[in-house]
Enzyme design. Structure first.
Site: not given
Ligand code: DX5
Ligand code: ZN
Length: 214
Positions: A34, A172
């Site tokens: 991320d 996700d």
């Protein structure tokens, strides 16, 4: 076949190398990384320099999930990390098409991400320019949230939209063993897992997660 993509954001920052070694030993193919700018989302996480450093010390494919307000300003730095897969939020730019083209022109896999409040319908005119679609199953930015159940319907609808094209569906957020199985049944192939993998007995959890998506 579906696979688990560990999210490094869920790892123990004080023992990052240990966690990366663990994932390598477990034959992890793809690592989800991320990138958050404190603007598109309130959190701030792994910048291109840290990602490049991790990449140098790993054999895994890197899947960088860009949560930034101005992706055009950061894409060159992200490409320079060597990441093989890069995804950009549909909501983050009026020029999503051109940025996806740029990723592909650089020889990487291009992904488009949609937030829980965004319909899969917006993907229609991007289908020839992407390799994967990342469906957020929580609101991005914070770990420890619960999976949004309506996401299963979105996965099924997206699968229909894709048809015969070679485009993978990634999910996700808030995914545990039971939810991973449901996502795969609905049509997802790339299953990102953070908290449910790294908290507790990693090895046992990883085994159960892998079995759930088989
Ligand atoms: C959240 C991130 C996720 C996060 C998922 O915005 O995009 O990749 O690490 O963590 P879990 O699986 O714990 O929800
Ligand atoms: Zn992510």
């Amino acid at each position: 076949m579906a696979q688990i993509l560990p999210s490094i954001f869920g790892a123990d920052i004080m023992h990052l190398q240990d966690d990366i070694n663990f994932l390598e030993e477990e034959n992890t193919q793809i690592l989800h990384v991320d990138l958050m700018d404190g603007n598109f989302v309130s959190n701030i996480a792994f910048g291109p320099n840290q990602i490049a450093e991790m990449k140098k010390n790993s054999t895994m494919i890197f899947d960088v999930h860009m949560m930034v307000k101005h992706p055009k300003d950061h894409i060159d730095d992200v490409l320079a990390t060597g990441a093989e897969m890069i995804s950009v939020h549909y909501e983050s730019t009026p020029h999503i098409h051109s940025i996806l083209q740029k990723i592909r022109q650089a020889g990487r896999k291009a992904g488009v991400v949609i937030n829980p409040g965004t319909s899969e319908v917006v993907l229609e005119y991007l289908l020839n320019d992407i390799d994967y679609i990342l469906i957020m199953t929580i609101n991005p930015g914070q770990p420890g949230q619960s999976f949004i159940p309506k996401s299963l319907e979105k996965i099924r609808n997206t699968k229909q939209l894709i048809g015969d094209r070679k485009i993978d569906i990634e999910v996700d957020g808030g995914v545990n063993i039971e939810i991973a199985e449901k996502c795969v049944k609905a049509g997802a192939e790339l299953i990102v897992v953070g908290g449910a993998l790294f908290s507790g007995d990693k090895q046992a959890q990883y085994q159960l997660l892998k079995e759930a998506v088989k």
